[in-house]
Design an enzyme around this catalytic site. Structure first.
Site, mmCIF file in Angstrom:
data_model
loop_
_atom_site.group_PDB
_atom_site.id
_atom_site.type_symbol
_atom_site.label_atom_id
_atom_site.label_comp_id
_atom_site.label_asym_id
_atom_site.label_seq_id
_atom_site.Cartn_x
_atom_site.Cartn_y
_atom_site.Cartn_z
ATOM 1 N N ARG A 114 2.165 -12.158 -0.452
ATOM 2 C CA ARG A 114 0.814 -12.504 0.024
ATOM 3 C C ARG A 114 0.261 -13.746 -0.649
ATOM 4 N NH1 ARG A 114 -1.693 -8.887 4.000
ATOM 5 N NH2 ARG A 114 -0.069 -7.329 4.265
ATOM 6 N N TYR A 130 -1.156 -3.445 -6.945
ATOM 7 C CA TYR A 130 -0.969 -4.198 -5.713
ATOM 8 C C TYR A 130 -2.209 -4.188 -4.788
ATOM 9 C CZ TYR A 130 0.453 -5.948 -1.348
ATOM 10 O OH TYR A 130 0.459 -6.702 -0.222
ATOM 11 N N SER A 139 -1.528 -3.651 10.188
ATOM 12 C CA SER A 139 -1.133 -4.523 9.093
ATOM 13 C C SER A 139 0.125 -5.309 9.468
ATOM 14 C CB SER A 139 -0.860 -3.695 7.842
ATOM 15 O OG SER A 139 -2.026 -2.978 7.507
ATOM 16 N N HIS A 184 -10.756 -2.486 11.107
ATOM 17 C CA HIS A 184 -9.668 -3.349 10.627
ATOM 18 C C HIS A 184 -9.471 -4.460 11.659
ATOM 19 C CE1 HIS A 184 -5.189 -3.449 9.102
ATOM 20 N NE2 HIS A 184 -5.933 -4.318 8.476
ATOM 21 N N LYS A 242 -9.651 -2.358 1.380
ATOM 22 C CA LYS A 242 -9.378 -1.214 2.250
ATOM 23 C C LYS A 242 -10.145 0.042 1.799
ATOM 24 C CE LYS A 242 -7.207 -3.731 4.927
ATOM 25 N NZ LYS A 242 -5.875 -4.142 5.050
ATOM 26 N N CYS A 267 0.532 -7.520 11.755
ATOM 27 C CA CYS A 267 0.730 -7.653 13.205
ATOM 28 C C CYS A 267 -0.080 -8.798 13.810
ATOM 29 C CB CYS A 267 0.429 -6.331 13.903
ATOM 30 S SG CYS A 267 1.645 -5.069 13.513
ATOM 31 N N ASP A 317 -9.569 -9.806 8.606
ATOM 32 C CA ASP A 317 -9.018 -8.474 8.321
ATOM 33 C C ASP A 317 -10.014 -7.335 8.554
ATOM 34 O OD1 ASP A 317 -6.537 -7.169 7.358
ATOM 35 O OD2 ASP A 317 -7.796 -6.450 5.717
ATOM 36 N N ARG A 348 0.842 -1.190 0.000
ATOM 37 C CA ARG A 348 0.000 0.000 0.000
ATOM 38 C C ARG A 348 0.879 1.243 0.000
ATOM 39 N NH1 ARG A 348 -1.991 0.861 4.356
ATOM 40 N NH2 ARG A 348 -1.309 -0.943 5.547
#
Ligand code: GTP
Ligand code: SPV
Ligand code: MN
Length: 601
Positions: A380, A212, A263, A241, A221, A265, A288, A73
């Protein structure tokens, strides 16, 4: 152009307008079918944009490599274009909507030349929801189409549900790389110039230049957090989130827990946790994003609007996250920026002993002697959530699940103990508002810098963060005036380290011990010590059966050191000052009360 499979006037008019501006060679309406997936992925394999993985190891799965400049991002290039700059607040980039639209219209002009424009109708959350949340993404990236098919409910069913007049979020995406005749396409087309723009008043998304994940899969998002958070503010709910999990005790008591960690974590890992404690069971609802609304019972009910998992690959393994590995073994997945093995499987750091040879995420030969990691730290997997072997039945229920506890957490080497419990709702909001974490590779920029990341939403709040804090405080009113119906708030940190740099707590499946303590606190059973920062378990209150942990490490991971907390105060003060008179006064009171408790400690 083929006959449009809808008569939705607003949708058709918008598509005409975008097509006239971006001049694609053709327009394709996506139906979401298996045949369409096969056609798209075949084309991507033929062009070299995807590599098909071994059919036995990873059926119907693909390996993608991005341009090395397009790996995460781009927060610096992300804008909230509210009419009034004050509504974007101090934590967002802002540009006036007309100015941004003029600028981006210039970028979009002719940008789909030589390409196909795909029309991707999608729905965030189940189609049978009382108020289904529709979006339509127009994109010139077939990689995005394939990914959106995994991550969202997408295609003909959505379009028919929309009928001729359903509201939808228009989401325009281009990689920004027009193709002239005879020009061969890049394996990963993108543009150095990137804008990820949101228009909260008109509920529109315009994205340019990146292919991406969070920049291009616009249901995620951009819609489900930035645009939805604005709708949630207006309508009295929360778009967060957060992971959502179902936790069942050996006695069969069910608790639903949501968790906001920034993110990279630990949300996906916690959501799919394989408990090391006998008899405890975790089932996944979401990993998420959580949309939380009050039910008629005055409780906060959470749904997962997504249809797939877009998870951090490195660190994922049978020892850390076996349920993710089982999900991936089912196939039907896209892997981005991981390494490719010589026998057509994927590999990344953390997956045991490395093979003698790999093709790394840059397409180069890699051996264990290579200096750089084989996979990008933000590589990912993109995989259907319905393949998760521990998916909770409630995932499919449009009403969602009633949340008993909210965990806030971050990645902090020091200061923050393994777990603490907030004193009450407002103290919980204070903990969320002051949440801090080290930056990760999930966003472009320096890694490992401690920053405030309120409710793990810093890059995702679609309006003024001060108003967002007030909205959280006001949620207490939604619980029919009964604070006991609100979730209890906890603060966790799996990432505290010793002086030698080691993690003090083993994490992953062992986090079930913390979940057990949380569940017992909800039942009013587990012991805790009241510290200046909240309630912390006594070492005896944590079930450590079968865990080999040095008592000194345990003491260190639970420790509340007043001096360390004193050192946070100036940073919190500076953080709060950024919001001026938009900062709810009760949060200043919480800070004052904390200072007083620390002074007495
Ligand atoms: P986003 O998808 O970016 O929002 O990330 P996330 O919050 O879902 O994080 P995820 O679960 O993918 O974990 C990110 C990284 O942290 C991975 O490399 C994990 O292996 C690692 N991690 C997750 N949980 C733990 C834990 O309990 N302890 C330790 N040491 N590492 C963890
Ligand atoms: C995150 O960064 O929080 C992610 C990955 O979940 S992305 O979809 O790129 O936002
Ligand atoms: Mn995330």
């Amino acid at each position: 152009m083929s006959q449009p499979p809808t008569s939705h006037p607003r949708l058709l008019a918008w598509i005409d307008e975008v097509a006239a501006l971006t001049t694609p060679d053709r327009i394709v309406w996506c139906d979401g079918s298996e045949a369409e997936w096969t056609r798209l992925t075949d084309e991507l394999v033929d062009s070299g944009a995807l590599v098909r993985l071994d059919q036995k190891k990873k059926p119907n799965s693909f390996w993608a490599r991005t341009d090395p400049s397009d790996v995460a991002r781009v927060e610096e290039r992300t804008y909230i274009c509210s009419d009034d700059e004050a509504d974007a607040g101090p934590t967002n980039n802002w540009m006036a909507p007309a100015e941004m639209k003029q600028l981006m219209t210039g970028l979009y002009r002719g940008c789909m030349t030589g390409r196909t424009m795909y029309v991707v109708p999608f729905c965030m959350g189940p189609l049978d929801a009382a108020d289904p949340m529709f979006g339509v993404e127009l994109t010139d990236s077939p990689y995005v189409v394939a990914s959106m098919r995994i991550m969202t409910r997408m295609g003909s069913d959505v379009l028919s549900s929309m009928g001729a007049d359903a509201d939808f979020v228009p989401a325009l995406h281009s990689v920004g790389a027009p193709l002239s005749k005879d020009q061969t396409d890049a394996a990963w087309p993108c543009n150095e110039t990137k804008y990820i723009s949101h228009f909260p008043e008109t509920r529109e998304i315009w994205s340019f230049g990146s292919g991406y994940g969070g920049n291009s899969l616009l249901g995620k998002k951009c819609f489900a957090l930035r645009i939805a958070s604005v709708a949630a503010r207006d309508e009295g709910w929360l778009a967060e989130h957060m992971l959502i999990m179902k936790l069942t005790s050996p006695e069969g008591v069910v608790r639903y827990i949501a968790g906001a960690f920034p993110s990279a974590c630990g949300k996906t890992n916690l959501a799919m946790l394989d408990p090391t404690l006998d008899g405890w069971k975790v089932e996944t609802v979401g990993d998420d994003i959580a949309w939380m609304r009050f039910g008629e019972d005055g409780r906060l009910w959470a749904t997962n609007p997504e249809f797939g998992l877009f998870g951090v690959a490195p660190g994922t393994d049978f020892h850390t996250n076996p349920n993710a590995m089982r999900t991936l073994a089912e196939g039907n997945s896209v892997f981005t920026n991981v390494a490719l093995t010589d026998d057509g499987d994927v590999w990344w750091e953390g997956m045991g002993e490395p093979p003698a040879h790999l093709t790394d995420w840059k397409g180069k030969d890699w051996t264990p002697a290579s200096d750089a990691p084989s996979s990008h730290p933000n590589s990912r997997f993109c995989t259907p959530i319905e393949q998760c072997p521990i998916l909770a039945d409630e995932y499919h229920d449009p009403r969602g699940v009633p949340i008993d506890a909210i965990l806030f957490g971050g990645r902090r080497k020091t200061t923050i103990p393994l777990v603490s419990e907030a004193r009450d709702w407002v103290h919980g909001v204070y903990l969320g508002a002051t949440l801090s974490s080290e930056t990760t590779a999930a966003a472009v920029g320096q890694v490992g810098v401690v920053r405030r990341d309120p409710m793990a939403m810093l890059p995702f709040i679609g309006y003024h963060a001060g108003d967002y804090f007030q909205h959280w405080i006001d949620m207490a009113k939604g619980a029919s005036g009964d604070a006991a119906k609100l979730p209890k708030v906890f603060y966790v940190n799996w990432f505290r380290r010793g002086d030698d740099g080691r993690f003090l707590w083993p994490g992953f499946g062992e986090n079930s011990r913390v979940l057990k303590w949380v569940a017992e606190r909800l039942d009013g059973k587990a012991d805790a010590i009241e510290t200046p920062i909240g309630h912390v378990p006594t070492p005896e209150a944590l079930d450590l059966t079968g865990l080999d942990i040095d008592p000194a490490d345990l003491a260190a991971v639970l420790r509340v050191d007043p001096a360390e907390w004193q050192a946070e105060i100036p940073q919190v003060t500076e953080w709060f000052n950024r919001f001026g008179d938009k900062l709810p006064a009760v949060l200043w009171s919480e800070l004052d009360a904390l200072k007083a408790r620390l002074a007495d400690a």
